[in-house]
Scaffold this motif. Sequence first.
Motif, PDB file in Angstrom:
ATOM      1  N   PHE A  71      91.587  77.127  29.546  1.00  0.00           N
ATOM      2  CA  PHE A  71      92.697  76.231  29.886  1.00  0.00           C
ATOM      3  C   PHE A  71      94.053  76.677  29.344  1.00  0.00           C
ATOM      4  O   PHE A  71      95.033  75.975  29.514  1.00  0.00           O
ATOM      5  N   VAL A  96      91.101  75.473  38.134  1.00  0.00           N
ATOM      6  CA  VAL A  96      91.355  74.264  37.343  1.00  0.00           C
ATOM      7  C   VAL A  96      92.011  74.639  36.021  1.00  0.00           C
ATOM      8  O   VAL A  96      92.975  73.993  35.577  1.00  0.00           O
ATOM      9  N   LEU A 101      82.893  65.185  36.747  1.00  0.00           N
ATOM     10  CA  LEU A 101      83.939  66.175  36.486  1.00  0.00           C
ATOM     11  C   LEU A 101      83.753  66.814  35.113  1.00  0.00           C
ATOM     12  O   LEU A 101      83.777  68.048  34.986  1.00  0.00           O
ATOM     13  N   ARG A 149      86.471  78.118  41.156  1.00  0.00           N
ATOM     14  CA  ARG A 149      87.144  76.815  41.062  1.00  0.00           C
ATOM     15  C   ARG A 149      87.466  76.470  39.623  1.00  0.00           C
ATOM     16  O   ARG A 149      88.505  75.878  39.324  1.00  0.00           O
ATOM     17  N   PHE A 150      86.574  76.842  38.714  1.00  0.00           N
ATOM     18  CA  PHE A 150      86.798  76.589  37.286  1.00  0.00           C
ATOM     19  C   PHE A 150      88.063  77.306  36.813  1.00  0.00           C
ATOM     20  O   PHE A 150      88.885  76.741  36.072  1.00  0.00           O
ATOM     21  N   ILE A 181      82.896  70.668  34.050  1.00  0.00           N
ATOM     22  CA  ILE A 181      83.722  71.452  33.126  1.00  0.00           C
ATOM     23  C   ILE A 181      82.880  71.981  31.967  1.00  0.00           C
ATOM     24  O   ILE A 181      82.979  73.156  31.587  1.00  0.00           O
ATOM     25  N   ALA A 199      95.609  75.381  36.536  1.00  0.00           N
ATOM     26  CA  ALA A 199      96.371  74.151  36.778  1.00  0.00           C
ATOM     27  C   ALA A 199      96.599  73.374  35.482  1.00  0.00           C
ATOM     28  O   ALA A 199      97.684  72.828  35.253  1.00  0.00           O
ATOM     29  N   VAL A 200      95.570  73.311  34.627  1.00  0.00           N
ATOM     30  CA  VAL A 200      95.722  72.627  33.340  1.00  0.00           C
ATOM     31  C   VAL A 200      96.800  73.303  32.511  1.00  0.00           C
ATOM     32  O   VAL A 200      97.675  72.642  31.930  1.00  0.00           O
ATOM     33  N   ASP A 259      81.626  78.091  41.821  1.00  0.00           N
ATOM     34  CA  ASP A 259      81.978  77.244  40.677  1.00  0.00           C
ATOM     35  C   ASP A 259      82.926  77.977  39.732  1.00  0.00           C
ATOM     36  O   ASP A 259      83.902  77.398  39.239  1.00  0.00           O
TER      37      ASP A 259
END
Length: 334
Positions: free
Chosen positions: A135, A256, A224, A252-253, A228, A259-260, A249
């Motif tokens: 992240f 995400v 969700l 997409r992980f 994660i 984006a975080v 997966d």
Amino acid sequence: MTDLLRDNATAAEATTLPPLGPDSVTWRYFGDWRGMLMGLWSGSMQNMHPKLAAGVWDHSDFFGERWERLLRSLYPISGVVFDQTPETGQQVRDYHLTIKGTMDDGRRYHALDPDVFYWAHATFWFGNIRCAEAFGPPISEADKRALFEESKNWYAAYGISMRPCPDTYEEFLDYWDHMCRRVLRDHDAVRTVLDITSLPVPPWARPWLPNWVWKRQVTVVQRLFMWITTGLYDGPIREMMGLTWTDSDERRFRLVGTAVNATMNLLPSRYRRHPRARDADDRASGRVSPDAPLLETPTRNLPSGAERDNPIHYCPVHAGRRANLPWQSDEVND
């Protein structure tokens, strides 16, 4: 008990390692609100240690007040890094003095067994690397190694034997892999941590979030966060837990995570930090007096009734400075 806390071969090292300061890499990565996305990973990874799981299952009221326990525990755990005094680490250690018993297979356990306590510590410091990789903020190999070296100072603050600590970052990675493949086990305590569907409205949201709204969306939140957490697990852990993870997966992980990181970068750096970390930054910069009482958890997170006198709880009832909200640190209450 003395043998659990220290041994002669490592006592000198534990007492000579200085506390971490504002210039440390750990201060830069630890205490970021992104860490809340790691909650199920941290709790479940800790409880996969058989002896730690037994202690939690037999002694902790974590499953009866999960939100409060989590939110108030962040203060002393962060304080071991940010308070720049060994007293906080020793207080955290002493919450575990009475946590002992016998496992189902007849083996005895104690929360202060150095191998058990170091495993919990490993999930905290190594969680910084897992979080940054997933992240943000981006982390270099040099910073990973610096975090490992500083994790020794962090662990030394507890005053427990340094024996389990690997000597190098590479040796730590071997230790982590060995734990994931050979030592960690599934347990009811693990599955209970991973199931958030029975949780009530978080304490900080109760004034504005109706219970019926929470109940309707908590299953979505569960899916969700479980997804994660699956992405954060090592391959052997996914296999042990019967979890699948595809290339789709993983893509997409990563999206995400990007984006975080982008969203967090929109916030002022001050408000990306947990109140205890922010309070430490304020002391270092002169915004808050170094002599001011430490910032403590809001009253709503304290254990209730007779549990306030239970020595296994962090419960600073008489603290003079408290954070009103998880994202605010300047208020003075009580």
